[in-house]
Scaffold this motif. Structure first.
Motif, PDB file in Angstrom:
ATOM      1  N   ILE A 191      36.743 -20.791  13.929  1.00 28.03           N
ATOM      2  CA  ILE A 191      36.110 -21.918  13.260  1.00 28.03           C
ATOM      3  C   ILE A 191      35.184 -22.567  14.497  1.00 28.03           C
ATOM      4  N   GLU A 192      35.647 -22.567  15.608  1.00 30.52           N
ATOM      5  CA  GLU A 192      34.530 -23.171  16.688  1.00 30.52           C
ATOM      6  C   GLU A 192      33.143 -22.459  16.958  1.00 30.52           C
ATOM      7  N   MET A 193      33.379 -21.093  16.820  1.00 27.75           N
ATOM      8  CA  MET A 193      32.215 -20.168  16.737  1.00 27.75           C
ATOM      9  C   MET A 193      31.373 -20.493  15.787  1.00 27.75           C
TER      10      MET A 193
ATOM     11  N   PRO B  58      35.183 -18.953  21.959  1.00 24.26           N
ATOM     12  CA  PRO B  58      36.242 -19.790  21.486  1.00 24.26           C
ATOM     13  C   PRO B  58      36.886 -19.354  20.081  1.00 24.26           C
ATOM     14  N   LYS B  59      37.527 -20.028  19.448  1.00 21.14           N
ATOM     15  CA  LYS B  59      38.296 -19.678  18.349  1.00 21.14           C
ATOM     16  C   LYS B  59      37.348 -19.634  17.077  1.00 21.14           C
TER      17      LYS B  59
ATOM     18  N   GLU C  26      34.773 -29.538   7.492  1.00 18.12           N
ATOM     19  CA  GLU C  26      35.923 -29.080   7.009  1.00 18.12           C
ATOM     20  C   GLU C  26      36.558 -30.108   5.765  1.00 18.12           C
TER      21      GLU C  26
ATOM     22  N   THR D  79      27.458 -20.819   6.509  1.00 13.74           N
ATOM     23  CA  THR D  79      28.928 -20.653   6.796  1.00 13.74           C
ATOM     24  C   THR D  79      29.062 -19.242   5.961  1.00 13.74           C
TER      25      THR D  79
ATOM     26  N   SER E 246      31.103 -23.208  13.958  1.00 17.63           N
ATOM     27  CA  SER E 246      30.441 -24.356  14.119  1.00 17.63           C
ATOM     28  C   SER E 246      29.406 -24.193  15.117  1.00 17.63           C
ATOM     29  N   GLU E 247      29.744 -23.854  16.543  1.00 18.78           N
ATOM     30  CA  GLU E 247      28.422 -23.516  17.115  1.00 18.78           C
ATOM     31  C   GLU E 247      27.262 -22.689  16.527  1.00 18.78           C
TER      32      GLU E 247
ATOM     33  N   TRP F 116      29.088 -14.454  24.092  1.00 19.25           N
ATOM     34  CA  TRP F 116      30.329 -14.332  23.781  1.00 19.25           C
ATOM     35  C   TRP F 116      30.612 -12.555  23.886  1.00 19.25           C
TER      36      TRP F 116
ATOM     37  N   LYS G 101      26.198 -29.072  10.712  1.00 13.26           N
ATOM     38  CA  LYS G 101      27.308 -29.548  11.411  1.00 13.26           C
ATOM     39  C   LYS G 101      28.564 -29.026  10.486  1.00 13.26           C
TER      40      LYS G 101
ATOM     41  N   GLU H 246      35.393 -12.367  16.603  1.00  8.65           N
ATOM     42  CA  GLU H 246      36.854 -12.712  16.833  1.00  8.65           C
ATOM     43  C   GLU H 246      37.572 -11.324  16.726  1.00  8.65           C
TER      44      GLU H 246
END
Length: 384
Positions: free
Chosen positions: A8-10, A5-6, A99, A109, A12-13, A41, A96, A121
């Motif tokens: 920020i989604e990565m 995924p994009k 933002e 993070t 987050s996961e 991925w 979680k 990415e």
């Protein structure tokens, strides 16, 4: 296989899969959830993936993902574990990603799941690009506690590449030196007895007083003999962290233990320091009629120094920053042991690491991806 995924989604996961490592059993967790996610991925991008179980550490593994073949190439490395946290001290759930204020908040993070997501990415661009040298994405276990993941890599002798970047949070400034870290304990066994007659026992606290005095002398000697102006604190440091002993004022102390840390400069030998300390403290046994034992609380992180090679010059030019030195430890000396020129360089600030409300600023994402593309182009596509 599906594409990742994009970014920020990565991130987050990855954050949503807890992977705390700790020397305390109640905090320690497996990292396999993070490894499995990265594996899926990267396999989807055509990487050849090896999941390496860490010997003696159930539920802990490294991931070596390789795109391309041959000698040379580039390793992008990050650890998958985080430190423990107290959710009550956070403004939001640490597992979680939230933002706010142009920052991504969550445990790991900046230290350092964010970098791993950005490495994936960056790799998307090269899915169908012929590479003259391999691109290797390395994800390790237990950097925050025992370094067992990095040590397992050294024992296995892989991965191999020409150069490596470890994406610890450095504000995208290259780091080519850091101090080592040793955590040691001194335990003294004396003889308890009634305090009204000192001859009835051997006071472990009094013996520890002599130990502390000798260690302070050693510290003074080390700081007089070793200095490196590249570091903000340019001498080796020794800190007395905690002490425990005795049980009552009217009882001769029968046992005492003190723990301290020592941060050696590059060029100093950890084994040499341990041997010297043991030899210097040994005479205290006879003087105080006690038994004295010095032990390491963990094997330690060696000091690290990367010489000023062409690789360092290339990265300095790409980042616009001269390579620096820091006091905190990383996996760099272990990758260096495998023959790779190594730098520590990643998004975010070490000031946010290991803190409640850890975050990665959004304005770090694009510069990181730009830097990674430049490095991959040079060392993998061009094969320089």
């Amino acid at each position: 296989m599906p594409m990742p995924p994009k970014p920020i989604e990565m991130i987050s996961e990855l954050i949503a899969r807890p992977s705390i490592s700790s020397t305390s059993v109640q905090w320690n967790q497996p990292n396999l959830g993070v490894i499995e996610l990265l594996h899926s991925w990267l396999e989807g991008l055509g990487f050849s993936c090896e999941v390496m179980q860490v010997p003696g550490e159930p539920g802990k593994a490294n991931l070596i993902a390789t795109l391309g073949q041959g000698p040379g190439g580039l390793v992008l490395s990050g650890h998958t574990d985080t430190v423990p946290c107290d959710p009550e001290l956070w403004k939001s759930d640490p597992f979680k990603v939230v933002e706010r204020d142009q920052k991504l908040y969550g445990l790991g993070t900046c230290d350092m799941k964010g970098f791993l997501a950005l490495a994936v990415e960056a790799a998307k661009t090269y899915k169908d690009t012929p590479l003259k040298a391999p691109l290797i994405i390395l994800a390790t276990a237990d950097e925050e506690s025992s370094m067992s993941g990095a040590k397992a890599l050294v024992d296995a002798g892989r991965p191999k590449a020409r150069v490596a970047v470890i994406g610890e949070p450095t504000g995208l400034k290259p780091i080519r030196m850091h101090k080592g870290m040793m955590m040691e304990a001194v335990r003294i066994e004396g003889q308890s007895g009634h305090s009204s007659d000192p001859s009835l026992g051997a006071n472990a606290l009094e013996a520890m007083h002599s130990v502390m005095g000798e260690l302070l002398t050693i510290r003074q000697e080390l700081q007089a003999n070793y200095r490196n102006s590249s570091f903000k604190i340019d001498v080796p440091t020794m800190n007395f962290g905690c002490i425990h002993g005795g049980d009552n004022p009217n009882r001769i102390c029968g046992q005492c233990e003190m723990e301290f840390d020592l941060r050696p400069l590059p060029g100093m030998s950890m084994d040499g320091l341990r041997n010297m300390i043991s030899e210097r403290l040994h005479p205290i046994e006879a003087k105080h009629r006690v038994e004295l034992n010095v032990r390491s609380l963990f094997p330690g992180i060696p000091p690290f120094e990367q010489s000023e090679t062409e690789f360092v010059s290339v990265v300095e030019k790409l980042t616009g920053h001269k390579a620096q030195a820091v006091a905190f430890g990383t996996e760099a000396p272990f990758l260096q042991q495998m023959g790779m020129e190594t730098l520590v360089l990643g998004p975010g600030s070490i000031n946010q690491a290991h803190q409640p409300d850890e975050y990665l600023a959004l304005d770090q994402l694009a510069p990181t991806l730009d830097l990674l593309h430049n490095l991959i182009n040079r060392y993998c596509v061009e094969g320089c």
